[in-house]
Design an enzyme around this catalytic site. Structure first.
Site, PDB file in Angstrom:
ATOM      1  CE1 TYR A 151      -7.507   8.387  -1.181  1.00  0.00           C
ATOM      2  CE2 TYR A 151      -9.432   9.743  -1.655  1.00  0.00           C
ATOM      3  CZ  TYR A 151      -8.877   8.534  -1.248  1.00  0.00           C
ATOM      4  OH  TYR A 151      -9.704   7.469  -0.938  1.00  0.00           O
ATOM      5  CE  LYS A 155      -8.265   5.144  -3.017  1.00  0.00           C
ATOM      6  NZ  LYS A 155      -8.211   3.690  -2.772  1.00  0.00           N
TER       7      LYS A 155
END
Ligand code: NDP
Ligand code: 8X3
Length: 250
Positions: A151, A155
């Site tokens: 994750y 990002k």
């Protein structure tokens, strides 16, 4: 002339709150998401304030993305503001036990989905030599936290792509910026933990950011004068000092 904003992930959380905020300011809206019924309910509500068009597609499906955007009717074809918000974390696992399906979902949605939508919209902005793109990153794009691995990677990619867009679109006068939230109380943790009750504890013991807080910041960014571009904002609630340091009253 009224501006038109295209918001991905407008069926809940930050995207939905942003749609409501922009409707208050009489901005025309194109609202996107996979949950069609929600889109229709939101359209009925916000049509009291502004013109709304909905597009029901999965950002990870590149054909569906281009078909949906090409299908926009004349009154909604010109997109002045693109808010690339659709995304989620899927799972919170150490790298050695993480799930390939979760990794695919995060890369396909958070990174490739953002690219597919941008690719379909940027050409009209470069042709007009105007436009504004806001990418929703995360504090997870600025620092890596335990079990955040993929994750956080997705990002970090959003931030790198934002910088790349700003550089390449600079000659066209197109504004590009990132809004990077810390913990925001939305459906995010329900998705991350796949409905497990652990999600209920994520926002306990402190006052997390609310989606409306981000919506106001996004509206602030898009309402600056033409010579001002908010390039990058990191937003935490007061109780949060970093992705992992949260002052909880438990
Ligand atoms: P929510 O889960 O409430 O909203 C996510 C939105 O993204 C939904 O509208 C969902 O719509 C949409 N979405 C997810 N996957 C897809 C897909 N494949 N295709 C199209 N739309 C999709 O979470 P948030 O509002 O919190 O998240 C919004 C953004 O903010 C995300 O990019 C997230 O990473 C980021 N963020 C959130 C934080 C938080 O703490 N909440 C912290 C930092 C960043 P639908 O399911 O209808 O398709
Ligand atoms: C935590 C932000 O996106 O990792 O500060 O949940 S996120």
């Amino acid at each position: 002339m009224k501006k038109t904003a295209f918001i991905t992930g407008a069926t809940s959380g930050i995207g939905l709150a942003t749609a409501k905020e922009l409707a208050k300011h009489n901005i025309k809206l194109i609202l996107c998401g996979r949950r069609k019924e929600r889109l229709e309910t939101i359209k009925r509500e916000l049509e009291q304030k502004t013109e709304v068009y909905t597009l029901n597609f999965d950002v990870a499906d590149k054909r569906a993305v281009s078909e949906a955007i090409n299908s926009l009717p004349d009154g909604f074809k010109q997109i002045d503001i693109l808010i690339n918000n659709a995304g989620n974390a899927h799972g919170l696992d150490p790298i050695q036990t993480g799930s390939l399906d979760d990794w695919d979902a995060m890369m396909d949605i958070n990174v490739k989905g953002l690219l597919y939508v941008s690719k379909a919209i940027i050409p009209q902005m470069t042709e007009r030599k105007s436009g504004h793109i806001i990418n929703i990153g995360s504090s997870a794009g600025k620092e890596v936290y335990p079990k955040g691995n993929v994750y956080c990677g997705s990002k970090h990619a959003v931030l790198a792509i934002t910088e790349g867009m700003r550089i390449d679109l600079n000659p066209f006068g197109i504004k590009v910026g990132a809004v990077n939230p810390g913990l925001v109380e939305t459906e995010f943790s329900q998705v991350r933990f796949k409905g497990d009750s652990i999600a209920d504890n994520v926002y306990k013991g402190f006052k997390a950011l609310q989606p409306e807080d981000l919506a106001e910041i996004i509206y602030f960014a898009i309402s600056r004068p033409p010579h001002v571009n908010i390039a990058d904002i990191l937003v935490f609630c007061t109780a949060q000092a970093s992705s992992t340091i949260v002052n909880k009253d438990l």
